[in-house]
Design an enzyme around this catalytic site. Sequence first.
Site, PDB file in Angstrom:
ATOM      1  CE  LYS A 130      -3.434   2.548   2.696  1.00 47.07           C
ATOM      2  NZ  LYS A 130      -4.432   2.507   3.794  1.00 47.07           N
ATOM      3  CG  HIS A 262      -8.531 -27.734 -37.221  1.00 45.97           C
ATOM      4  ND1 HIS A 262      -9.161 -27.701 -38.438  1.00 45.97           N
ATOM      5  CD2 HIS A 262      -7.384 -27.030 -37.392  1.00 45.97           C
ATOM      6  CE1 HIS A 262      -8.435 -27.006 -39.302  1.00 45.97           C
ATOM      7  NE2 HIS A 262      -7.347 -26.590 -38.676  1.00 45.97           N
TER       8      HIS A 262
END
Length: 496
Positions: A130, A262
């Site tokens: 912070k 695929h």
Amino acid sequence: MWALLSVWDKRGLLPFAQGLLDLGFRLLATGGTHRALAEAGLPVTYISDFTGFPEILEGRVKTLHPKVHAGLLARPDQEGELKALGLERIAVLAVNLYPFQKTVAQGASFAEALEQIDIGGPAMLRAAAKNHLAVLPVCDPEDYPQVLEALKAGPTPEFRRELARKAFAHTAAYDAAIAEWLSQEEFPPEKFLVLKREAPLRYGENPHQKAALYRVAGEKGPLLEAEILQGKAMSFNNYLDAEAAWNLVSEFAEPACVAVKHQNPCGVALGETPLEAYRKAHEADPVSIFGGIVALNRPLDGPTAEAMGEVFLEVILAPDFTQEALALLGRKKNLRLIRVPFPAAGPYLDLRRLRGGVLLQEADTEDPVDLKVVTQKAPTEAEWADLRFAWRVVKHVRSNAIVVAKGGQTLGIGVGQTNRYAAAKHALKSAGEKAQGAVLASDAFFPFDDVVRLAADFGVAALIQPGGSVRDEESIRAADALGLAMVFTGVRHFKH
């Protein structure tokens, strides 16, 4: 200025601490960290001597003290207030947390796991993060060299912010692991999926889509642990196809080869050797394999590599590669060669994204079949082997799925059709005359007897399917009338 060090993971601790001393920092430390520094002969102050308050409750409370948190939380403009209170700034905080996940994974009791929930560490990291404009929060030993270099030159705001981001990500992942453990549910009310970016990708399925590869925290997967030995960087589609190929080839104990296009297999085969398995997989569909992904469950040797070199492939996966194979395939600079360290095995959660939501399910890794012959005619020994082979393959084919196989080789695969008859027709036409005496596997039940009759027209000898349709008897009667054997598995393998 003070640097507070309180680390469970002591990699790089001593050179980092010495570097801080060289930069004029005074060292503060807790418990084991203090002991390690003192034994190395480094000047270090014990946290209780700094706070004037002893560790209490068997070490549960040692850093939760105003002198520590004021030193971490004071903004640059609060320096005067800090000094007026007789407190001092802590400008560097190095903390990594108790190994909660490791403790749980090792089978710790509930009470033992509770003791590995770090409280002071996350509180200090969050405070420092912070207040990162005044304090450097360091939670990763890999960052120690960069931190020392930044301190020498003067940390930039961007560097401070990156350390803060990393600290909050670290504590968030830690809390998420604890919440998951406390839920004791596979699908708890809140599900936390912590992802760590492994690599940016050039693009997604198409060039206009951005993409990246992420690792799920706490999990290991064969491809994420694999080593790319040569070739271009893997693409988004390469990873999808490689995963599909490795999942399927891992189904077999015998030497096996899988070709994928695929995300669907286009050729799957067993062989006495890797070369035989590859040749049969190639023969199964020599057109679709072009530009595909090929996986072997045996080390890739020279003869097999030479055969593979005759075809354009995107990726080859194997548990290992001989020097001869590497030399032969090294001529194809763009071909990716991937050494995969272990088979795909065991349960995991399968995730599918919706807009605004997610579907989670147990992945379809188990196959609790109860094979039951439902026709007058039973499969021969050779047909049983092919039925089991085809059943393993069809599990990995997009629904509606049909696989025609014989002799440990796929002959035709019907993929993703909107009705089962169309999938069967595609697979059987691909097999052609080779369908004579072959077997046919279906991922889900036959709603009508039409697939049975079509299979008989092509000379198929035996069928395997889940069963469970209200018209099962129609399919059984048709098989009996046409002289086919049919086996029910009791398990469905939809793959949408």
